[in-house]
Every structure is written in C-alpha cells, then in structure tokens.
Design a protein around this motif. Sequence first.
Motif, short mmCIF file in Angstrom:
data_model
loop_
_atom_site.label_atom_id
_atom_site.label_comp_id
_atom_site.label_asym_id
_atom_site.label_seq_id
_atom_site.Cartn_x
_atom_site.Cartn_y
_atom_site.Cartn_z
N ILE A 166 0.81 -1.22 -0.03
CA ILE A 166 -0.13 -0.06 0.05
C ILE A 166 0.85 1.16 -0.01
CG2 ILE A 166 -1.74 1.18 1.12
CD1 ILE A 166 -2.58 -1.43 2.67
N VAL A 167 0.69 2.10 -0.97
CA VAL A 167 1.10 3.51 -0.95
C VAL A 167 0.28 4.43 -0.43
CG1 VAL A 167 2.51 5.04 -2.21
CG2 VAL A 167 2.53 2.73 -2.94
N SER A 168 0.77 5.03 0.51
CA SER A 168 -0.34 5.96 1.18
C SER A 168 -0.40 7.13 0.56
CB SER A 168 0.36 6.69 2.65
OG SER A 168 1.40 7.35 2.43
N LYS A 169 -1.69 7.84 0.65
CA LYS A 169 -2.10 9.29 -0.03
C LYS A 169 -0.82 9.95 0.26
CE LYS A 169 -7.00 8.65 0.15
NZ LYS A 169 -8.51 9.38 0.62
N GLU A 170 -0.39 10.27 1.41
CA GLU A 170 0.56 11.21 1.63
C GLU A 170 1.70 11.00 1.03
OE1 GLU A 170 -1.08 9.69 3.74
OE2 GLU A 170 -2.49 11.27 4.55
N SER A 171 2.19 9.74 0.63
CA SER A 171 3.42 9.51 0.05
C SER A 171 3.22 9.97 -1.61
CB SER A 171 3.92 8.05 0.03
OG SER A 171 4.02 7.41 1.41
N LEU A 172 2.07 9.65 -1.95
CA LEU A 172 1.73 10.14 -3.40
C LEU A 172 1.67 11.33 -3.48
CD1 LEU A 172 -1.21 7.57 -4.18
CD2 LEU A 172 1.11 7.37 -5.04
N LYS A 173 1.32 12.26 -2.63
CA LYS A 173 0.94 13.71 -2.72
C LYS A 173 2.49 14.44 -2.48
CE LYS A 173 -2.36 14.05 0.25
NZ LYS A 173 -3.58 14.59 0.87
N THR A 174 3.46 13.78 -1.85
CA THR A 174 4.57 14.12 -1.68
C THR A 174 5.50 13.95 -2.85
OG1 THR A 174 4.71 13.86 0.56
CG2 THR A 174 7.02 14.05 -0.30
N LEU A 176 4.38 13.41 -5.99
CA LEU A 176 4.06 14.15 -7.22
C LEU A 176 3.95 15.41 -6.96
CD1 LEU A 176 0.60 11.84 -7.80
CD2 LEU A 176 2.91 11.85 -9.15
N TRP A 177 3.85 16.13 -5.96
CA TRP A 177 3.62 17.67 -5.77
C TRP A 177 4.50 18.25 -4.89
CZ3 TRP A 177 -1.00 14.71 -6.23
CH2 TRP A 177 -1.51 14.66 -7.32
N ASP A 178 5.44 17.52 -4.16
CA ASP A 178 6.19 17.81 -3.11
C ASP A 178 5.64 18.38 -1.92
OD1 ASP A 178 8.57 17.14 -4.53
OD2 ASP A 178 8.78 19.02 -5.54
N ASP A 179 4.37 18.02 -1.72
CA ASP A 179 3.47 18.77 -0.63
C ASP A 179 2.52 17.60 -0.33
OD1 ASP A 179 2.08 20.12 1.02
OD2 ASP A 179 1.63 21.74 -0.45
N ARG A 180 2.72 16.99 0.91
CA ARG A 180 1.63 15.97 1.49
C ARG A 180 0.35 16.90 1.73
NH1 ARG A 180 3.17 12.76 6.39
NH2 ARG A 180 5.02 12.33 4.95
N ASP A 181 0.39 17.86 1.80
CA ASP A 181 -0.78 18.85 2.23
C ASP A 181 -1.82 19.15 1.05
OD1 ASP A 181 -0.40 18.68 4.69
OD2 ASP A 181 0.93 20.57 4.90
N VAL A 182 -1.21 18.74 -0.15
CA VAL A 182 -1.92 18.91 -1.41
C VAL A 182 -3.50 18.31 -1.24
CG1 VAL A 182 -2.59 18.04 -3.83
CG2 VAL A 182 -0.24 19.27 -3.00
N LEU A 187 -5.66 14.59 -5.85
CA LEU A 187 -4.88 13.06 -6.02
C LEU A 187 -6.07 12.43 -6.69
CD1 LEU A 187 -2.92 10.93 -5.77
CD2 LEU A 187 -3.51 10.71 -3.36
N ARG A 188 -7.22 12.67 -6.22
CA ARG A 188 -8.37 11.63 -6.70
C ARG A 188 -8.59 11.98 -8.29
NH1 ARG A 188 -10.79 12.09 -1.46
NH2 ARG A 188 -11.84 14.13 -2.03
N THR A 189 -8.46 13.18 -8.57
CA THR A 189 -8.59 13.67 -9.90
C THR A 189 -7.46 13.14 -10.96
OG1 THR A 189 -9.47 15.70 -9.46
CG2 THR A 189 -8.73 15.57 -11.59
N THR A 190 -6.35 13.15 -10.28
CA THR A 190 -5.10 12.50 -11.19
C THR A 190 -5.47 10.95 -11.22
OG1 THR A 190 -3.68 14.13 -10.28
CG2 THR A 190 -2.41 12.15 -11.24
N MET A 191 -5.77 10.30 -10.12
CA MET A 191 -6.22 8.83 -10.19
C MET A 191 -7.31 8.43 -11.06
SD MET A 191 -5.17 5.94 -8.86
CE MET A 191 -4.27 6.39 -7.35
N LYS A 192 -8.24 9.22 -10.95
CA LYS A 192 -9.21 8.89 -11.88
C LYS A 192 -8.77 9.07 -13.39
CE LYS A 192 -14.18 10.17 -13.07
NZ LYS A 192 -13.78 10.24 -14.39
#
Length: 216
Positions: A166-174, A176-182, A187-192
Amino acid sequence: MKLLLLEDDPVIAEQIRDYFELFDHRVDLYDNGESLIQTADPACYDLLLLDINTPGLSGLEVLRTFRELSLETPAIFITAMSDLQTLKEAYRSGCNDYVRKPFDLEELEVRIEHLVKGHGERTLPLGERYRFDMKNERLYEGEDEVPLGRKERRLLYLLLKHRGHIVSKESLKTYLWDDRDVCDNTLRTTMKKLRDKLQENVIENLRGEGYRIPHA
C-alpha cells in the motif's frame, strides 16, 4: 530524482544538497537516524543516501528497518569507515553501493544515476493487457502506447515500484507535488484520469490507507 540524505556532518550535507539541487534534484536532509525513521516516508524517494555513524540510529539500523518493511528503494552508504567488517555489514543490511569519504561529488552523481537507472530498467506486466516501461515511464497495450500525462506516469511508476504494498496518499502527494498537504481531490482527479485510461481495474483503493497494485 528525489534523494533522502542521512548525514550528520553539516558541511558534507550542504555540499551534497547544493550539488544535486543544481541539477534540479530534490534532497531531503536528516542528521539523526531515529528522527528519520519517525518522520520520513522512504516510499516517495528514488534513492537513499545514508551515512553509517549517525546519532539516534546508525545508517545500518535505518536501512535494516526499511528492508524489513520490504522497501526496495536503492541505497548507497557514504562513510569514513573503511574496515572490511563494516563493509560486510553494510551489504548485509541491504545496500546497493558503498562510497568511502572523502569522495568526489561528480563520482557520487555517476554512481547514483547508474543505480537509479539500473533499478528502473525493466518492463513490468500490468493486468492482462498492459505493460509499463519503468525506465522511460511509458504504458503499452500490446504494441500501442497509451498516452499518459506526466503526473499519471509518475503515479503509475510509484505504485509499480512498490507493487504489492500500500502506498499512502501522503506518499503519493509528496512524490507528485512535493507537498503532502495537497488537497485529496487533486490526487483523486489524477487517479481518475489514470484509471479512465486503463480498461482493467488494476489499481486498488484501500479506504483510509492508500492505493496498491497487487502482485502479478
């Protein structure tokens, strides 16, 4: 590239960070092994660069911990220690390379690029119809390339890099965007967008935990 650096000598740490940031790489710096374990998310890095003799936990202990969690991210030890026993322990802990101080930064760059390139030089199957070129971040259905945006390519790369985990949402945001607070919606839009381009449901959504591509 995104590099995770554990180095308690501030002069060496800043030299490494300044050098690699000149080439638009990101370097996140830690000077304490225990603090790194508690706060860093190693899943979102392309390479681990670890000193061995560090406060809190040694680089050896840090890497052992990551390997026990099945983290396969390439790792290089940088150290002034040159005895054979330490070298053996370094490789037993799961490192991919070992560089003795003092070292030339350009040589370190060559070693890192070679290691990251070699780690990604493979094509992985994805579902029954697709394959993903990890080196060039290209998705194919048969012989036809499936067009992906940059974020979609990076997202698929990170999920496949940690396939089965499992890759956490925080890992993905960090990553992809260098920011886990995105915003989660970003993230859902990119995933969709990525899922809409795949005719198979190959990405699992584990509510409250993150996303995963199962083992083939």
